[in-house]
Design a protein around this motif. Structure first.
Motif, PDB file in Angstrom:
ATOM      1  N   LEU A  93       1.121  -1.207  -0.016  1.00 26.10           N
ATOM      2  CA  LEU A  93      -0.022   0.340   0.190  1.00 26.10           C
ATOM      3  C   LEU A  93       0.500   1.279  -0.113  1.00 26.10           C
ATOM      4  N   HIS A  94       2.376   1.290   0.743  1.00 25.19           N
ATOM      5  CA  HIS A  94       2.798   2.375   0.954  1.00 25.19           C
ATOM      6  C   HIS A  94       3.800   2.841  -0.590  1.00 25.19           C
ATOM      7  N   PHE A  95       4.183   1.782  -1.052  1.00 26.78           N
ATOM      8  CA  PHE A  95       3.894   1.563  -3.096  1.00 26.78           C
ATOM      9  C   PHE A  95       3.352   1.705  -4.003  1.00 26.78           C
ATOM     10  N   SER A  96       2.248   2.136  -3.394  1.00 19.26           N
ATOM     11  CA  SER A  96       0.818   2.290  -4.389  1.00 19.26           C
ATOM     12  C   SER A  96       0.181   3.440  -4.282  1.00 19.26           C
ATOM     13  N   LEU A  97       0.563   3.783  -2.738  1.00 20.97           N
ATOM     14  CA  LEU A  97       0.353   5.608  -2.403  1.00 20.97           C
ATOM     15  C   LEU A  97       1.533   6.236  -3.083  1.00 20.97           C
ATOM     16  N   GLY A  98       3.161   5.888  -3.381  1.00 23.19           N
ATOM     17  CA  GLY A  98       3.622   6.670  -3.100  1.00 23.19           C
ATOM     18  C   GLY A  98       3.741   6.752  -4.665  1.00 23.19           C
ATOM     19  N   ILE A  99       3.390   6.099  -5.405  1.00 24.20           N
ATOM     20  CA  ILE A  99       2.906   5.863  -6.848  1.00 24.20           C
ATOM     21  C   ILE A  99       2.436   6.977  -7.346  1.00 24.20           C
ATOM     22  N   THR A 100       1.240   7.109  -6.436  1.00 25.82           N
ATOM     23  CA  THR A 100      -0.165   8.243  -6.579  1.00 25.82           C
ATOM     24  C   THR A 100       0.561   9.153  -5.870  1.00 25.82           C
ATOM     25  N   LEU A 101       0.964   9.116  -5.620  1.00 26.99           N
ATOM     26  CA  LEU A 101       1.851  11.034  -4.501  1.00 26.99           C
ATOM     27  C   LEU A 101       3.038  11.302  -5.700  1.00 26.99           C
TER      28      LEU A 101
ATOM     29  N   GLY B 270       2.035  11.225  -9.670  1.00 25.53           N
ATOM     30  CA  GLY B 270       1.829  11.284 -10.525  1.00 25.53           C
ATOM     31  C   GLY B 270       1.105  12.725  -9.545  1.00 25.53           C
ATOM     32  N   LEU B 271       0.473  12.735  -8.353  1.00 26.58           N
ATOM     33  CA  LEU B 271      -0.331  14.212  -8.091  1.00 26.58           C
ATOM     34  C   LEU B 271       0.199  15.048  -7.830  1.00 26.58           C
ATOM     35  N   LEU B 272       1.319  14.625  -7.797  1.00 27.88           N
ATOM     36  CA  LEU B 272       3.175  15.679  -7.758  1.00 27.88           C
ATOM     37  C   LEU B 272       3.230  16.117  -9.090  1.00 27.88           C
ATOM     38  N   LEU B 273       2.714  15.783  -9.660  1.00 27.24           N
ATOM     39  CA  LEU B 273       3.530  16.339 -11.489  1.00 27.24           C
ATOM     40  C   LEU B 273       2.471  17.168 -11.556  1.00 27.24           C
ATOM     41  N   VAL B 274       1.351  16.138 -11.541  1.00 28.77           N
ATOM     42  CA  VAL B 274      -0.049  17.556 -12.097  1.00 28.77           C
ATOM     43  C   VAL B 274       0.059  18.680 -11.125  1.00 28.77           C
ATOM     44  N   ARG B 275       0.457  18.504 -10.089  1.00 30.79           N
ATOM     45  CA  ARG B 275       0.280  19.494  -8.678  1.00 30.79           C
ATOM     46  C   ARG B 275       1.522  20.831  -9.573  1.00 30.79           C
ATOM     47  N   ILE B 276       2.081  19.873  -9.694  1.00 34.77           N
ATOM     48  CA  ILE B 276       3.369  20.849 -10.376  1.00 34.77           C
ATOM     49  C   ILE B 276       3.314  21.339 -11.915  1.00 34.77           C
ATOM     50  N   LEU B 277       2.629  20.998 -12.451  1.00 36.00           N
ATOM     51  CA  LEU B 277       1.970  21.682 -14.362  1.00 36.00           C
ATOM     52  C   LEU B 277       0.743  22.682 -14.107  1.00 36.00           C
ATOM     53  N   TRP B 278       0.064  22.182 -12.592  1.00 33.37           N
ATOM     54  CA  TRP B 278      -1.408  22.489 -12.470  1.00 33.37           C
ATOM     55  C   TRP B 278      -0.603  24.616 -12.452  1.00 33.37           C
ATOM     56  N   ARG B 279       0.079  24.278 -11.252  1.00 35.41           N
ATOM     57  CA  ARG B 279       0.949  25.540 -10.652  1.00 35.41           C
ATOM     58  C   ARG B 279       1.613  26.815 -11.734  1.00 35.41           C
ATOM     59  N   ALA B 280       2.400  25.917 -12.377  1.00 29.87           N
ATOM     60  CA  ALA B 280       3.225  26.583 -13.309  1.00 29.87           C
ATOM     61  C   ALA B 280       2.181  26.622 -15.057  1.00 29.87           C
ATOM     62  N   ALA B 281       0.742  26.441 -14.902  1.00 27.72           N
ATOM     63  CA  ALA B 281       0.059  26.059 -15.762  1.00 27.72           C
ATOM     64  C   ALA B 281      -0.717  27.231 -16.144  1.00 27.72           C
ATOM     65  N   LEU B 282      -1.366  26.347 -14.856  1.00 30.60           N
ATOM     66  CA  LEU B 282      -3.350  27.699 -14.351  1.00 30.60           C
ATOM     67  C   LEU B 282      -3.386  27.417 -13.702  1.00 30.60           C
ATOM     68  N   GLY B 283      -3.283  27.456 -12.180  1.00 30.45           N
ATOM     69  CA  GLY B 283      -3.117  27.828 -11.075  1.00 30.45           C
ATOM     70  C   GLY B 283      -3.501  28.541 -10.488  1.00 30.45           C
ATOM     71  N   GLY B 284      -3.889  29.442 -10.233  1.00 29.43           N
ATOM     72  CA  GLY B 284      -4.858  30.693  -9.391  1.00 29.43           C
ATOM     73  C   GLY B 284      -3.539  31.188  -8.843  1.00 29.43           C
ATOM     74  N   ARG B 285      -2.762  32.347  -8.726  1.00 29.19           N
ATOM     75  CA  ARG B 285      -2.034  32.846  -8.140  1.00 29.19           C
ATOM     76  C   ARG B 285      -2.561  33.888  -7.103  1.00 29.19           C
TER      77      ARG B 285
END
Length: 188
Positions: free
Chosen positions: A58-66, A68-83
């Motif tokens: 479960l820890h490994f699976s959640l790590g892979i999920t994290l 992906g989530l970090l990648l989405v979060r960084i891309l969102w912040r860089a491109a679309l996320g509100g400041r």
């Protein structure tokens, strides 16, 4: 509304983060806390027992999920996320920027260390039984110790920073009553 149920006009938050940013923030927070807790829980079980192995997977699976989530979060912040405009006194703004910058360094580093540690154990990374990510590097077994220590120490730094981050948010909400925490809460 009475003055006791809502911040004054001067204390209201300067806008709110968009829904996607808020969801990404809270999903990250939950994953970090759960993933930090899992090793402490699985250590209570004997080696190679089904509950321990399930918690490790479960820890490994959640790590892979994290990851992906970090990648989405960084891309969102860089491109679309509100400041939003920075709020609070200048020293608090500087501290906030440092902590947020640290999260953007420490969290991807933690995921990377976790992947490398697993591969140094000469094991693939399973994802909820759906697939595995094989070791692309053939890391030596003796790399496990240093990678394990770095992974553990980095986890503690993240959890301490997270605790300070949460304490500061609660201070703003309950003591300073400046409405800053409301910027990262879902709308009602």
């Amino acid at each position: 509304m009475t003055a006791h149920t809502a911040p004054s006009a001067a204390a209201r938050p300067q806008g709110r983060y968009d829904t996607t940013t808020i969801v990404l923030h809270w999903l990250t927070a939950v994953l970090v806390v759960v993933m930090f807790a899992l090793p402490h829980i699985w250590q209570q079980f004997e080696r190679r027992t089904p509950p321990r192995l399930w918690l490790i997977d479960l820890h490994f699976s959640l790590g892979i999920t994290l990851a992906g989530l970090l990648l989405v979060r960084i891309l969102w912040r860089a491109a679309l996320g509100g400041r939003l405009p920075k709020a609070g006194p200048s020293p608090a703004r500087v501290a906030s920027r440092i902590v947020h910058f640290a999260f953007y360094i420490l969290l991807p580093a933690q995921v990377t260390l976790g992947f490398l540690l697993r591969w140094a154990q000469q094991q693939p990374l399973p994802y909820f039984g759906l697939f595995v990510i094989p070791d692309p590097f053939s890391l030596p077994l003796d790399a496990r110790t240093i990678l394990g220590l770095l992974h553990e120490w980095n986890a503690w730094v993240i959890i301490v920073l997270s605790g300070g981050h949460a304490a500061a948010a609660l201070l703003h909400h309950y003591v300073l009553r400046d409405g800053l925490l409301l910027r990262m809460t879902p709308r009602r």
